[in-house]
Design a protein around this motif. Structure first.
Motif, mmCIF file in Angstrom:
data_model
loop_
_atom_site.group_PDB
_atom_site.id
_atom_site.type_symbol
_atom_site.label_atom_id
_atom_site.label_comp_id
_atom_site.label_asym_id
_atom_site.label_seq_id
_atom_site.Cartn_x
_atom_site.Cartn_y
_atom_site.Cartn_z
ATOM 1 N N ARG A 29 1.290 -1.103 -0.006
ATOM 2 C CA ARG A 29 0.084 -0.064 0.061
ATOM 3 C C ARG A 29 0.890 1.528 0.098
ATOM 4 O O ARG A 29 0.366 2.738 0.107
ATOM 5 N N ARG A 30 2.446 0.796 0.407
ATOM 6 C CA ARG A 30 3.149 2.613 0.094
ATOM 7 C C ARG A 30 3.487 2.726 -0.990
ATOM 8 O O ARG A 30 3.614 2.262 -2.335
ATOM 9 N N GLN A 31 2.536 3.713 -1.755
ATOM 10 C CA GLN A 31 2.885 4.871 -3.167
ATOM 11 C C GLN A 31 4.421 5.407 -2.117
ATOM 12 O O GLN A 31 4.954 6.221 -1.480
ATOM 13 N N SER A 32 5.241 5.267 -3.721
ATOM 14 C CA SER A 32 6.506 6.310 -3.487
ATOM 15 C C SER A 32 7.540 6.114 -3.283
ATOM 16 O O SER A 32 8.175 6.095 -2.068
ATOM 17 N N THR A 33 7.661 4.463 -3.030
ATOM 18 C CA THR A 33 9.160 3.911 -1.992
ATOM 19 C C THR A 33 10.111 3.694 -2.199
ATOM 20 O O THR A 33 10.621 4.416 -1.465
ATOM 21 N N TYR A 34 10.309 4.124 -3.722
ATOM 22 C CA TYR A 34 11.817 4.700 -4.449
ATOM 23 C C TYR A 34 10.972 5.517 -5.415
ATOM 24 O O TYR A 34 9.787 5.335 -5.980
ATOM 25 N N SER A 35 11.400 6.276 -5.630
ATOM 26 C CA SER A 35 11.609 7.246 -7.113
ATOM 27 C C SER A 35 12.384 7.683 -7.551
ATOM 28 O O SER A 35 13.479 7.769 -6.183
ATOM 29 N N GLY A 36 12.643 7.536 -8.867
ATOM 30 C CA GLY A 36 14.023 8.701 -9.371
ATOM 31 C C GLY A 36 13.855 8.851 -11.043
ATOM 32 O O GLY A 36 13.077 9.029 -11.319
ATOM 33 N N ARG A 37 15.155 8.315 -11.188
ATOM 34 C CA ARG A 37 15.105 8.427 -12.637
ATOM 35 C C ARG A 37 15.516 6.862 -13.496
ATOM 36 O O ARG A 37 16.058 6.436 -13.001
ATOM 37 N N TYR A 38 15.074 6.694 -14.917
ATOM 38 C CA TYR A 38 15.959 5.592 -15.914
ATOM 39 C C TYR A 38 16.168 5.758 -16.987
ATOM 40 O O TYR A 38 15.817 6.630 -17.389
ATOM 41 N N ALA A 39 16.691 5.086 -17.825
ATOM 42 C CA ALA A 39 17.023 5.335 -19.231
ATOM 43 C C ALA A 39 17.754 3.939 -19.714
ATOM 44 O O ALA A 39 18.141 2.861 -19.130
ATOM 45 N N CYS A 40 17.126 3.262 -20.838
ATOM 46 C CA CYS A 40 17.605 2.438 -22.101
ATOM 47 C C CYS A 40 18.781 2.582 -22.419
ATOM 48 O O CYS A 40 18.688 3.398 -23.129
ATOM 49 N N ILE A 78 18.658 -1.267 -18.746
ATOM 50 C CA ILE A 78 17.761 -0.654 -18.379
ATOM 51 C C ILE A 78 18.457 -0.096 -16.665
ATOM 52 O O ILE A 78 18.701 -0.847 -16.107
ATOM 53 N N ARG A 79 18.829 1.774 -16.390
ATOM 54 C CA ARG A 79 19.053 1.414 -15.147
ATOM 55 C C ARG A 79 18.383 2.787 -14.097
ATOM 56 O O ARG A 79 17.527 3.610 -15.317
ATOM 57 N N PHE A 80 18.035 2.004 -13.382
ATOM 58 C CA PHE A 80 17.851 3.467 -12.703
ATOM 59 C C PHE A 80 18.518 3.955 -11.453
ATOM 60 O O PHE A 80 19.331 2.997 -11.227
ATOM 61 N N ILE A 81 18.327 5.245 -11.311
ATOM 62 C CA ILE A 81 19.238 5.701 -10.452
ATOM 63 C C ILE A 81 17.744 6.621 -8.924
ATOM 64 O O ILE A 81 16.924 7.174 -9.786
ATOM 65 N N ASP A 82 17.823 5.797 -7.941
ATOM 66 C CA ASP A 82 16.747 6.998 -7.057
ATOM 67 C C ASP A 82 17.128 8.163 -7.157
ATOM 68 O O ASP A 82 18.248 8.909 -6.529
ATOM 69 N N ASP A 83 16.422 9.187 -6.611
ATOM 70 C CA ASP A 83 16.226 10.210 -5.778
ATOM 71 C C ASP A 83 17.569 10.293 -5.118
ATOM 72 O O ASP A 83 18.162 12.248 -4.144
ATOM 73 N N LEU A 84 17.867 9.389 -4.487
ATOM 74 C CA LEU A 84 19.137 9.233 -3.846
ATOM 75 C C LEU A 84 20.227 8.973 -4.259
ATOM 76 O O LEU A 84 21.453 8.832 -2.853
ATOM 77 N N ASP A 85 20.638 9.181 -5.254
ATOM 78 C CA ASP A 85 21.901 8.206 -6.502
ATOM 79 C C ASP A 85 21.749 7.112 -5.979
ATOM 80 O O ASP A 85 23.078 6.760 -5.835
ATOM 81 N N PHE A 86 21.141 5.689 -5.137
ATOM 82 C CA PHE A 86 21.476 4.942 -5.752
ATOM 83 C C PHE A 86 20.767 4.304 -7.025
ATOM 84 O O PHE A 86 19.996 4.630 -7.445
ATOM 85 N N VAL A 87 22.353 2.789 -7.043
ATOM 86 C CA VAL A 87 21.855 2.700 -9.467
ATOM 87 C C VAL A 87 21.532 1.347 -8.497
ATOM 88 O O VAL A 87 21.875 0.711 -7.776
ATOM 89 N N LEU A 88 20.467 1.246 -9.777
ATOM 90 C CA LEU A 88 20.300 -0.244 -9.472
ATOM 91 C C LEU A 88 20.183 -0.524 -11.491
ATOM 92 O O LEU A 88 20.253 0.341 -12.560
#
Length: 109
Positions: free
Chosen positions: A64-75, A80-90
């Motif tokens: 039920r938790r909205q916006s647990t993580y948010s950030g930007r992504y690129a392909c 695909i690479r995700f960088i959350d708003d705290l700069d954690f990269v997946l």
């Protein structure tokens, strides 16, 4: 530790640079892979949802938790690479109708 040296430039190189303040972060253009990746992706358990918008932003919802993580992504191709708003990269990959990030598998909603 991630090795940041590369032989050639990719569409995701801009994600390795220091992030400017959010208000200054503007995506000038999107490639076809970003648009193709956009949409809602749901984990196999159904508990986690990733919303990938066409403007290069993502929002992760757990239970039920909205916006647990948010950030930007690129392909870049299927990657695909995700960088959350705290700069954690997946990083992950899209294979057909599956999005794989580590051991997590998401399918299109």
């Amino acid at each position: 530790m991630m090795n940041l040296s590369r032989q050639g430039a990719t569409d995701m190189d801009h994600l390795d640079t220091p992030r400017p303040p959010i208000s200054a972060f503007i995506i000038d253009s999107l490639d076809a892979e970003d648009v193709t990746a956009s949409g809602i992706w749901i984990s196999e358990s159904g508990e986690t949802r990733l919303a990938l918008s066409v403007d290069g932003r993502y929002d992760k919802m757990q239970g039920r938790r909205q916006s647990t993580y948010s950030g930007r992504y690129a392909c870049d191709g299927n990657s695909i690479r995700f960088i959350d708003d705290l700069d954690f990269v997946l990083t992950g990959e899209i294979i057909g109708a599956e999005l794989r990030i580590g051991t997590c598998v998401y399918r299109r909603a």
